[in-house]
Every structure is written in C-alpha cells, then in structure tokens.
Design an enzyme around this catalytic site. Structure first.
Site, mmCIF file in Angstrom:
data_model
loop_
_atom_site.group_PDB
_atom_site.id
_atom_site.type_symbol
_atom_site.label_atom_id
_atom_site.label_comp_id
_atom_site.label_asym_id
_atom_site.label_seq_id
_atom_site.Cartn_x
_atom_site.Cartn_y
_atom_site.Cartn_z
ATOM 1 N N GLU A 103 0.850 -1.199 0.000
ATOM 2 C CA GLU A 103 0.000 0.000 0.000
ATOM 3 C C GLU A 103 0.883 1.245 0.000
ATOM 4 O OE1 GLU A 103 -2.427 1.556 -0.709
ATOM 5 O OE2 GLU A 103 -4.125 1.438 0.634
ATOM 6 N N ASP A 104 0.330 2.356 -0.490
ATOM 7 C CA ASP A 104 1.098 3.601 -0.489
ATOM 8 C C ASP A 104 1.204 4.207 0.903
ATOM 9 O OD1 ASP A 104 -1.621 4.237 -0.373
ATOM 10 O OD2 ASP A 104 -1.622 5.522 -2.149
ATOM 11 N N ASP B 1 -3.275 5.584 6.944
ATOM 12 C CA ASP B 1 -3.695 6.834 7.581
ATOM 13 C C ASP B 1 -4.561 6.454 8.788
ATOM 14 O OD1 ASP B 1 -4.355 9.513 7.942
ATOM 15 O OD2 ASP B 1 -5.747 9.612 6.291
ATOM 16 N N PHE C 276 -1.179 16.456 4.294
ATOM 17 C CA PHE C 276 -1.599 15.824 3.044
ATOM 18 C C PHE C 276 -0.408 15.793 2.092
ATOM 19 C CE2 PHE C 276 -3.576 15.095 -0.999
ATOM 20 C CZ PHE C 276 -4.479 14.090 -0.675
ATOM 21 N N ARG D 243 0.958 11.823 -8.924
ATOM 22 C CA ARG D 243 1.440 10.481 -8.572
ATOM 23 C C ARG D 243 2.868 10.255 -9.048
ATOM 24 N NH1 ARG D 243 -2.928 7.338 -6.819
ATOM 25 N NH2 ARG D 243 -4.885 7.672 -7.889
HETATM 26 P P1 IMP Z 1 -7.081 5.032 5.582
HETATM 27 O O1 IMP Z 1 -8.214 4.070 5.403
HETATM 28 O O2 IMP Z 1 -7.539 6.278 6.302
HETATM 29 O O3 IMP Z 1 -5.852 4.439 6.219
HETATM 30 O O4 IMP Z 1 -6.760 5.595 4.153
HETATM 31 C C1 IMP Z 1 -5.789 5.139 3.326
HETATM 32 C C2 IMP Z 1 -5.968 5.758 1.957
HETATM 33 O O5 IMP Z 1 -6.254 7.162 2.024
HETATM 34 C C3 IMP Z 1 -4.685 5.645 1.175
HETATM 35 O O6 IMP Z 1 -4.619 4.444 0.448
HETATM 36 C C4 IMP Z 1 -4.726 6.864 0.287
HETATM 37 O O7 IMP Z 1 -5.405 6.564 -0.906
HETATM 38 C C5 IMP Z 1 -5.532 7.882 1.048
HETATM 39 N N1 IMP Z 1 -4.666 8.883 1.717
HETATM 40 C C6 IMP Z 1 -4.489 9.030 3.038
HETATM 41 N N2 IMP Z 1 -3.635 10.049 3.311
HETATM 42 C C7 IMP Z 1 -3.258 10.554 2.110
HETATM 43 C C8 IMP Z 1 -2.361 11.624 1.722
HETATM 44 O O8 IMP Z 1 -1.733 12.342 2.524
HETATM 45 N N3 IMP Z 1 -2.244 11.838 0.383
HETATM 46 C C9 IMP Z 1 -2.896 11.089 -0.544
HETATM 47 N N4 IMP Z 1 -3.730 10.087 -0.225
HETATM 48 C C10 IMP Z 1 -3.918 9.816 1.098
#
Ligand code: IMP
Length: 192
Positions: free
Chosen positions: A111-112, A115, A164, A177
């Site tokens: 995963e990237d 969060d 962000f 990206r």
């Molecule tokens: P989570 O379910 O809140 O952990 O969200 C994860 C997803 O939110 C990631 O796979 C990203 O697509 C998106 N995301 C969360 N933070 C960022 C950020 O700072 N920049 C871009 N995408 C983000």
C-alpha cells in the site's frame, strides 16, 4: 535548462504547488532497498505473492519488488472507500478483485500509505478469509498519529506527520502520482 515547477528545488521561480519536500527521491530509494533486503531475509526459501493496491502502490511496489532477492509474483486490487470527501469510512468497495486465488500463498499487501487504518484493516480481514499461508503488509508511508483502528503493519517505509502528501504514487484528484519524491501539497491547492 527549462525550469520545472515540480522540481525538488525550492528556488524555482515559478509557482510550485508543493510546499515542501518531505521525503527525497534518494531516501525513498535507499529505504525501498533496505526493506527489500529485510523482506528477502524474512521470506528466505519462499516465494512472495505481492498484492498491490491500485493505483497508489504501483511506484513503491516496483521499487520494492526489484529490491527482492527471492522469487515474487504480482497481483493487483483496486478499491474505493465509501465516505464523504477525503474522509475514509472503512467500508471498502472492490473495483477490481485479484486475478488469482491466494490460498496457501505467502501474501504481502503493498500500500502507499496507512492513515486511519480503516482501509487496511478491511483489506487484511478480507484477504485473511481466503486462507493464505501468511499475510503481511508493507506501506511506503505511515501517518500513525491519525490511526483509528489498530492494524498490524509489518514493513513501514517512513513515519510521517499529519499532512496531506503527494508523489511516489500518492495523488490529489488524480494528479502528482509521478513525482519522484513525497511532498506536502500547499493547502490552497486542495482548498484547505
Ligand atoms: P485510511 O483508510 O484512512 O488508512 O486511508 C488510506 C488511503 O487514504 C490511502 O490508500 C490513500 O489513498 C488515502 N490517503 C491518506 N492520506 C493521504 C495523503 O496524505 N495523500 C494522498 N492520499 C492519502
């Protein structure tokens, strides 16, 4: 040479939507190499089945995969998170499922960023139900201060503050990206 508004240089005259470079291209490459060596040691003698989460994980997955000294196979999954705006709700819709079954395989979810942890938590649960031999997660970035649900993440590239970020696979509205570094987007770009 032509000035490029998205260069890592912060003195580039023209408007730069990136407020600050958080993780440079050089540090990203070094960390991917380190993680690749660690994963190769942890899975020595086994084949790793890498599952990349589209689209954000593609760049990190390409770097990580090439740093492995063990055999690896690839599959990809595309998901979309239900929820208002940029808020993750934890309810995930599969836009593209895996092409192959994972039963009995050593699966590494790539995963990237993690969060709130809601997306990864859901993914872990649903892939675990398919009975892989093992299941682990590698993320390029971890915003640990924002976690809402405890989810194990075995391999973390960089822990980052709550901002962000874009680049190295991460987007804002589909853009940025392809930046080779991780940068903090200026709040005025996303109306923040
Ligand atoms: P989570 O379910 O809140 O952990 O969200 C994860 C997803 O939110 C990631 O796979 C990203 O697509 C998106 N995301 C969360 N933070 C960022 C950020 O700072 N920049 C871009 N995408 C983000």
């Amino acid at each position: 040479m032509r000035d490029h508004s998205l260069s890592e240089r912060e003195d580039s005259g023209s408007y730069n939507p990136i407020a600050r470079v958080l993780v440079s291209r050089r540090r990203l490459a070094a960390r991917a190499a380190q993680l690749g060596a660690q994963i190769s040691a942890d899975y020595a003698g086994q084949e790793l089945h890498m599952v990349g989460i589209l689209k954000g994980a593609t760049i990190f997955m390409a770097d990580l995969a090439r740093a492995l000294s063990i055999p690896a196979t690839f599959d990809f999954m595309a998901i979309s998170s239900y929820g208002a705006g940029s808020q993750s709700s934890g309810v995930v819709r599969f836009l593209k499922d895996l092409d192959e079954g994972i039963e009995g395989r050593h699966v590494l979810i790539v995963e990237d960023i993690v969060d709130t942890g809601l997306t990864l938590h859901y993914l872990r649960e649903s892939l675990a139900a398919r009975r892989p031999a093992s299941l682990a997660v590698a993320v390029a970035l971890d915003k640990s201060s924002r976690r809402q649900v405890a989810v194990p993440v075995e391999y973390v590239g960089f822990r980052i503050p709550d901002a962000f970020v874009v680049g190295y696979g991460l987007d804002y509205a589909g853009s940025f990206r392809n930046l080779p570094y991780v940068g903090i987007l200026r709040p005025e770009v996303y109306g923040g």
